[in-house]
Design an enzyme around this catalytic site. Sequence first.
Site, PDB file in Angstrom:
ATOM      1  N   GLY A 180      -3.294   3.262  -7.255  1.00  0.00           N
ATOM      2  CA  GLY A 180      -3.621   3.032  -5.856  1.00  0.00           C
ATOM      3  C   GLY A 180      -3.297   4.218  -4.966  1.00  0.00           C
ATOM      4  O   GLY A 180      -2.653   5.192  -5.381  1.00  0.00           O
ATOM      5  N   HIS A 181      -3.727   4.123  -3.706  1.00  0.00           N
ATOM      6  CA  HIS A 181      -3.563   5.250  -2.794  1.00  0.00           C
ATOM      7  C   HIS A 181      -2.096   5.548  -2.504  1.00  0.00           C
ATOM      8  O   HIS A 181      -1.245   4.666  -2.490  1.00  0.00           O
ATOM      9  CB  HIS A 181      -4.351   5.036  -1.497  1.00  0.00           C
TER      10      HIS A 181
END
Length: 347
Positions: free
Chosen positions: A241-242
């Site tokens: 994920g970011h």
Amino acid sequence: MASLGKVVLTLADIAAQLGGDVLGDSQTPISRVAPLATAGEGDITFLANPKFRSQLSACKASAVILRPDVAEEFPGPRIVTGNPYAYYARVATLLNPYQSGLSGVHASAVVESPVPDSVAIAPNVYIGKDVTLGENVVINAGCVIGDGVSIGAGTVLYANVTVYYGCSIGQQCIIHSGAVIGSDGFGFAPEGQSWIKIPQIGRVVIGNDVEIGANTTIDRGALEDTVIGDGCKLDNLVHIGHNCKIGNNSVLAGCTGVAGSTVFGEHCVVGGAGMISGHLNIAAGTTISGGTTVMKSILNPGVYTSVFPLDTHEEWLRNASHIRRLSKLAERVSELEKKLKEKDIEG
């Protein structure tokens, strides 16, 4: 088309490049690596796990890679080294060098940036503006490289890899087919009953000597970069994920998911289908067993497991029903302990 080449080397050739002590005929020719139980003429095999040492007596390999403490248990040619498994990996690389089968830029490729003469670009590749490619980069068919991307020397992208704008990939990396680097992170701000998309303005920065598996996805950062450290190995179908930071030389097995803004220290290992919640810190040197769900930070390195043990369905249901009542059972135990203490005082 990319393939693995075939090479024949003598034991002396191998030891000259990788070290190790050759016992027996150093001119023994080797063309393949093979398992201990099935290796034959022209093959080199290895013994890494002592529980298989009984197979040495029947082994028909031309040579065996062994630790010093078992070096005399195989009468034929052998290479003695402290870590047979790692040595085998290096021998396999020597005998099976990567060959891209490509040269130059294919006529069907669209290339909007200058590239070195040593770069190989396959059919139907798109390379955007302001892209920087190092020497000997190989980009296989159907890849899309967005504007402003940087890819270091010797890196190989297999077919249909997508690298979004602005991302950076280091030297000597391998990115397998279908991987997506730098797609938008999952960022939305709630407003009433709807969601407002948050532009993801960070990048993905991948270090040197990193391997990214097929169909793995790495989201770009929301504000800061998502970072994959040097030497990391990500299996197929991994999602990062970011804003995540994966420390150097960490290994994540297939179907692992890491939610946004989680930070791993160096040398971490996550088994297959590990699920890591967001905004956590995972200590360097941590091992997370396959299938484990991590919902809080791990501050002390060690081996962590949260998988419910395998059982028959009937037994699993029975145990699961007990788990649902644990809080009530704990209250009853606490009450019983309290009553016992009161009796002790009265007695």
